[in-house]
Design a protein around this motif. Structure first.
Motif, mmCIF file in Angstrom:
data_model
loop_
_atom_site.group_PDB
_atom_site.id
_atom_site.type_symbol
_atom_site.label_atom_id
_atom_site.label_comp_id
_atom_site.label_asym_id
_atom_site.label_seq_id
_atom_site.Cartn_x
_atom_site.Cartn_y
_atom_site.Cartn_z
ATOM 1 N N SER A 29 -5.106 -9.501 0.363
ATOM 2 C CA SER A 29 -4.581 -8.656 -0.711
ATOM 3 C C SER A 29 -5.490 -7.442 -0.926
ATOM 4 O O SER A 29 -5.013 -6.320 -1.079
ATOM 5 N N ALA A 30 -6.813 -7.674 -0.936
ATOM 6 C CA ALA A 30 -7.774 -6.573 -1.105
ATOM 7 C C ALA A 30 -7.680 -5.595 0.057
ATOM 8 O O ALA A 30 -7.743 -4.372 -0.136
ATOM 9 N N LEU A 31 -7.514 -6.109 1.261
ATOM 10 C CA LEU A 31 -7.379 -5.247 2.435
ATOM 11 C C LEU A 31 -6.136 -4.373 2.310
ATOM 12 O O LEU A 31 -6.192 -3.160 2.521
ATOM 13 N N HIS A 32 -5.009 -4.973 1.944
ATOM 14 C CA HIS A 32 -3.765 -4.209 1.809
ATOM 15 C C HIS A 32 -3.876 -3.151 0.713
ATOM 16 O O HIS A 32 -3.386 -2.040 0.870
ATOM 17 N N TRP A 64 -4.197 5.398 2.489
ATOM 18 C CA TRP A 64 -3.018 6.140 2.924
ATOM 19 C C TRP A 64 -2.633 7.192 1.881
ATOM 20 O O TRP A 64 -2.301 8.321 2.216
ATOM 21 N N ASP A 65 -2.694 6.827 0.603
ATOM 22 C CA ASP A 65 -2.396 7.782 -0.473
ATOM 23 C C ASP A 65 -3.359 8.960 -0.431
ATOM 24 O O ASP A 65 -2.947 10.117 -0.583
ATOM 25 N N GLU A 66 -4.649 8.684 -0.213
ATOM 26 C CA GLU A 66 -5.648 9.751 -0.127
ATOM 27 C C GLU A 66 -5.392 10.648 1.077
ATOM 28 O O GLU A 66 -5.512 11.874 0.988
ATOM 29 N N ALA A 67 -5.021 10.058 2.203
ATOM 30 C CA ALA A 67 -4.743 10.856 3.404
ATOM 31 C C ALA A 67 -3.549 11.778 3.168
ATOM 32 O O ALA A 67 -3.576 12.953 3.548
ATOM 33 N N ARG A 68 -2.498 11.248 2.529
ATOM 34 C CA ARG A 68 -1.318 12.087 2.241
ATOM 35 C C ARG A 68 -1.658 13.210 1.283
ATOM 36 O O ARG A 68 -1.056 14.271 1.324
ATOM 37 N N ALA A 69 -2.642 12.989 0.406
ATOM 38 C CA ALA A 69 -3.059 14.010 -0.554
ATOM 39 C C ALA A 69 -4.048 14.998 0.058
ATOM 40 O O ALA A 69 -4.529 15.898 -0.620
#
Length: 76
Positions: free
Chosen positions: A44-47, A54-59
């Motif tokens: 769960s922590a990994l996900h 992924w959110d940071e990369a998109r931003a």
């Protein structure tokens, strides 16, 4: 049926022990994948970490792999 172990030699699968299977028996071979040893909490922590990343990369908040590798190499 018991598990059969084999290794690849010259591109062929070679069993480590003789079998009692009838001549011409067709087998479906699947590579063993033992997965990982993560607990549900660790998974769960990994996900969550991957989702945040992924959110940071998109931003646009990302660092080039070359930079990361250079920094790691300089830590020797």
């Amino acid at each position: 049926m018991a598990t059969l172990k084999a290794e690849v030699r010259n591109g062929r699968l070679v069993l480590d022990v003789p079998t009692e299977l009838p001549e011409g028996t067709a087998l479906e071979l699947v590579a063993a994948d033992l997965g990982d040893e993560l607990s549900e909490e660790e998974r769960s922590a990994l996900h969550e970490a991957l989702s945040e990343s992924w959110d940071e990369a998109r931003a646009g908040k990302r660092v080039a792999a070359e930079e990361v590798l250079a920094k790691l190499r300089s830590m020797k």
